[in-house]
Write a protein that holds these residues in place. Structure first.
Motif, PDB file in Angstrom:
ATOM      1  N   LEU A  34       0.807  -1.061   0.054  1.00  0.00           N
ATOM      2  CA  LEU A  34      -0.102  -0.097   0.086  1.00  0.00           C
ATOM      3  C   LEU A  34       0.902   1.236  -0.101  1.00  0.00           C
ATOM      4  CD1 LEU A  34      -2.480  -1.143   2.920  1.00  0.00           C
ATOM      5  CD2 LEU A  34      -2.964  -1.000   0.338  1.00  0.00           C
ATOM      6  N   PRO A  35       0.324   2.498  -0.369  1.00  0.00           N
ATOM      7  CA  PRO A  35       1.200   3.683  -0.414  1.00  0.00           C
ATOM      8  C   PRO A  35       1.229   4.075   0.971  1.00  0.00           C
ATOM      9  CG  PRO A  35      -1.026   3.879  -1.144  1.00  0.00           C
ATOM     10  CD  PRO A  35      -0.948   2.550  -1.097  1.00  0.00           C
ATOM     11  N   ALA A  36       1.854   5.299   1.058  1.00  0.00           N
ATOM     12  CA  ALA A  36       1.975   5.858   2.667  1.00  0.00           C
ATOM     13  C   ALA A  36       1.021   6.654   2.726  1.00  0.00           C
ATOM     14  CB  ALA A  36       3.362   6.525   2.740  1.00  0.00           C
ATOM     15  N   THR A  37       0.254   7.541   1.562  1.00  0.00           N
ATOM     16  CA  THR A  37      -1.007   7.953   1.903  1.00  0.00           C
ATOM     17  C   THR A  37      -2.046   7.887   0.858  1.00  0.00           C
ATOM     18  OG1 THR A  37       0.156   9.765   0.196  1.00  0.00           O
ATOM     19  CG2 THR A  37       0.512  10.208   2.586  1.00  0.00           C
ATOM     20  N   ALA A  38      -3.412   8.246   1.161  1.00  0.00           N
ATOM     21  CA  ALA A  38      -4.359   8.398   0.410  1.00  0.00           C
ATOM     22  C   ALA A  38      -4.689   9.657  -0.015  1.00  0.00           C
ATOM     23  CB  ALA A  38      -5.598   7.521   0.988  1.00  0.00           C
ATOM     24  N   VAL A  40      -7.691  12.137  -0.553  1.00  0.00           N
ATOM     25  CA  VAL A  40      -9.160  12.365  -0.052  1.00  0.00           C
ATOM     26  C   VAL A  40      -9.715  13.281  -1.132  1.00  0.00           C
ATOM     27  CG1 VAL A  40     -10.631  13.398   1.641  1.00  0.00           C
ATOM     28  CG2 VAL A  40      -8.291  12.111   2.291  1.00  0.00           C
ATOM     29  N   ILE A  41     -10.826  12.740  -1.606  1.00  0.00           N
ATOM     30  CA  ILE A  41     -11.595  13.351  -2.719  1.00  0.00           C
ATOM     31  C   ILE A  41     -13.268  13.446  -2.391  1.00  0.00           C
ATOM     32  CG2 ILE A  41     -12.265  13.756  -5.252  1.00  0.00           C
ATOM     33  CD1 ILE A  41      -9.783  12.076  -5.769  1.00  0.00           C
ATOM     34  N   GLY A  42     -13.754  14.433  -1.776  1.00  0.00           N
ATOM     35  CA  GLY A  42     -15.019  14.475  -1.325  1.00  0.00           C
ATOM     36  C   GLY A  42     -15.052  13.467  -0.029  1.00  0.00           C
ATOM     37  N   GLU A  43     -16.007  12.484  -0.377  1.00  0.00           N
ATOM     38  CA  GLU A  43     -16.274  11.953   0.866  1.00  0.00           C
ATOM     39  C   GLU A  43     -15.592  10.361   0.640  1.00  0.00           C
ATOM     40  OE1 GLU A  43     -20.307   9.433   0.092  1.00  0.00           O
ATOM     41  OE2 GLU A  43     -20.296  11.738  -0.874  1.00  0.00           O
ATOM     42  N   TYR A  44     -14.475  10.517  -0.283  1.00  0.00           N
ATOM     43  CA  TYR A  44     -13.637   9.129  -0.120  1.00  0.00           C
ATOM     44  C   TYR A  44     -12.313   9.488  -0.284  1.00  0.00           C
ATOM     45  CZ  TYR A  44     -18.245   6.907  -2.092  1.00  0.00           C
ATOM     46  OH  TYR A  44     -19.426   6.525  -2.427  1.00  0.00           O
ATOM     47  N   SER A  45     -11.643   8.404   0.241  1.00  0.00           N
ATOM     48  CA  SER A  45     -10.100   8.311   0.302  1.00  0.00           C
ATOM     49  C   SER A  45      -9.926   7.261  -0.746  1.00  0.00           C
ATOM     50  CB  SER A  45      -9.554   7.942   1.609  1.00  0.00           C
ATOM     51  OG  SER A  45      -9.910   8.732   2.533  1.00  0.00           O
ATOM     52  N   TYR A  46      -9.060   7.805  -1.814  1.00  0.00           N
ATOM     53  CA  TYR A  46      -8.601   6.717  -2.912  1.00  0.00           C
ATOM     54  C   TYR A  46      -7.057   6.387  -2.653  1.00  0.00           C
ATOM     55  CZ  TYR A  46     -12.726   8.050  -5.624  1.00  0.00           C
ATOM     56  OH  TYR A  46     -13.837   8.233  -6.054  1.00  0.00           O
ATOM     57  N   PHE A  47      -7.026   5.121  -3.156  1.00  0.00           N
ATOM     58  CA  PHE A  47      -5.392   4.555  -2.832  1.00  0.00           C
ATOM     59  C   PHE A  47      -5.247   3.514  -3.806  1.00  0.00           C
ATOM     60  CE2 PHE A  47      -8.007   2.546   0.311  1.00  0.00           C
ATOM     61  CZ  PHE A  47      -7.450   1.164   0.027  1.00  0.00           C
ATOM     62  N   TRP A  48      -4.069   3.007  -4.165  1.00  0.00           N
ATOM     63  CA  TRP A  48      -3.869   1.693  -5.110  1.00  0.00           C
ATOM     64  C   TRP A  48      -3.520   0.691  -4.059  1.00  0.00           C
ATOM     65  CZ3 TRP A  48       0.999   0.180  -3.866  1.00  0.00           C
ATOM     66  CH2 TRP A  48       2.057   1.170  -3.597  1.00  0.00           C
ATOM     67  N   SER A  49      -3.656  -0.282  -4.402  1.00  0.00           N
ATOM     68  CA  SER A  49      -2.933  -1.606  -3.659  1.00  0.00           C
ATOM     69  C   SER A  49      -2.259  -2.400  -4.689  1.00  0.00           C
ATOM     70  CB  SER A  49      -4.179  -2.343  -2.938  1.00  0.00           C
ATOM     71  OG  SER A  49      -4.977  -2.932  -4.000  1.00  0.00           O
ATOM     72  N   SER A  50      -1.299  -3.273  -4.414  1.00  0.00           N
ATOM     73  CA  SER A  50      -0.717  -4.173  -5.015  1.00  0.00           C
ATOM     74  C   SER A  50      -0.810  -5.510  -4.595  1.00  0.00           C
ATOM     75  CB  SER A  50       0.574  -3.640  -5.746  1.00  0.00           C
ATOM     76  OG  SER A  50       1.640  -3.916  -4.769  1.00  0.00           O
ATOM     77  N   GLU A  51      -1.046  -6.554  -5.323  1.00  0.00           N
ATOM     78  CA  GLU A  51      -1.025  -7.938  -4.898  1.00  0.00           C
ATOM     79  C   GLU A  51      -0.342  -8.795  -6.127  1.00  0.00           C
ATOM     80  OE1 GLU A  51      -4.152  -5.711  -3.001  1.00  0.00           O
ATOM     81  OE2 GLU A  51      -3.889  -6.442  -5.211  1.00  0.00           O
ATOM     82  N   LYS A  52       0.180  -9.932  -5.668  1.00  0.00           N
ATOM     83  CA  LYS A  52       0.861 -10.625  -6.672  1.00  0.00           C
ATOM     84  C   LYS A  52      -0.424 -11.185  -7.380  1.00  0.00           C
ATOM     85  CE  LYS A  52       5.178 -11.780  -4.665  1.00  0.00           C
ATOM     86  NZ  LYS A  52       6.138 -12.618  -3.925  1.00  0.00           N
ATOM     87  N   ASN A  53      -0.123 -11.671  -8.705  1.00  0.00           N
ATOM     88  CA  ASN A  53      -1.290 -12.315  -9.325  1.00  0.00           C
ATOM     89  C   ASN A  53      -1.412 -13.790  -8.775  1.00  0.00           C
ATOM     90  OD1 ASN A  53       0.877 -13.244 -10.645  1.00  0.00           O
ATOM     91  ND2 ASN A  53       0.268 -13.437 -12.633  1.00  0.00           N
ATOM     92  N   PHE A  54      -2.540 -14.406  -9.361  1.00  0.00           N
ATOM     93  CA  PHE A  54      -2.803 -15.675  -8.732  1.00  0.00           C
ATOM     94  C   PHE A  54      -1.963 -16.656  -8.757  1.00  0.00           C
ATOM     95  CE2 PHE A  54      -7.057 -13.514  -9.403  1.00  0.00           C
ATOM     96  CZ  PHE A  54      -7.413 -13.345  -7.847  1.00  0.00           C
ATOM     97  N   ASP A  55      -1.102 -16.800  -9.836  1.00  0.00           N
ATOM     98  CA  ASP A  55      -0.118 -17.751  -9.628  1.00  0.00           C
ATOM     99  C   ASP A  55       1.406 -17.168  -9.493  1.00  0.00           C
ATOM    100  OD1 ASP A  55       1.081 -16.109 -11.838  1.00  0.00           O
ATOM    101  OD2 ASP A  55       0.776 -17.600 -13.387  1.00  0.00           O
ATOM    102  N   GLY A  56       1.509 -16.045  -8.846  1.00  0.00           N
ATOM    103  CA  GLY A  56       2.684 -15.586  -8.257  1.00  0.00           C
ATOM    104  C   GLY A  56       3.622 -15.169  -9.058  1.00  0.00           C
ATOM    105  N   THR A  57       3.486 -14.903 -10.353  1.00  0.00           N
ATOM    106  CA  THR A  57       4.662 -14.381 -11.290  1.00  0.00           C
ATOM    107  C   THR A  57       4.456 -13.225 -11.595  1.00  0.00           C
ATOM    108  OG1 THR A  57       3.006 -14.840 -13.219  1.00  0.00           O
ATOM    109  CG2 THR A  57       4.177 -16.615 -12.407  1.00  0.00           C
TER     110      THR A  57
END
Length: 100
Positions: A34-38, A40-57
């Motif tokens: 996750l990033p260090a910060t999100a 804030v736009i109106g009533e929402y906090s936007y951020f990116w997340s990253s995960e490995k794909n399902f086979d981990g490649t």
């Protein structure tokens, strides 16, 4: 969507969420980053997340938003839609530009 655009620490986003999304076990299992910060736009906090794909490649990126009132988190677009963090950040910037 309109309103103040600001940054907030991800720790605040995590503290508002009432569920397992940010638990250490879940983040380890999915290899979540996750990033260090999100943004804030109106009533929402936007951020990116990253995960490995399902086979981990590969590591892929998803744009998320959290309702600041309820703490609920939802995916914006498709899960693992972006191949790079730069693409995910650009998507969030585009959302912010549409809010001003």
């Amino acid at each position: 969507m309109s309103g103040l655009i600001a940054r907030e620490p991800m720790a605040q986003v995590e503290a508002r969420h009432n569920g397992p999304w940010f638990s250490g076990g879940n983040k380890r299992y999915f290899g979540t980053r996750l990033p260090a910060t999100a943004l804030v736009i109106g009533e929402y906090s936007y951020f990116w997340s990253s995960e490995k794909n399902f086979d981990g490649t590969r590591r892929l990126y998803t744009v998320r938003r959290q309702c600041r009132e309820s703490g609920s988190i939802e995916t914006v677009g498709e899960f693992q839609q972006y191949a790079s963090v730069e693409q995910a950040k650009a998507a969030i910037r585009k959302i912010a530009e549409g809010a001003t």
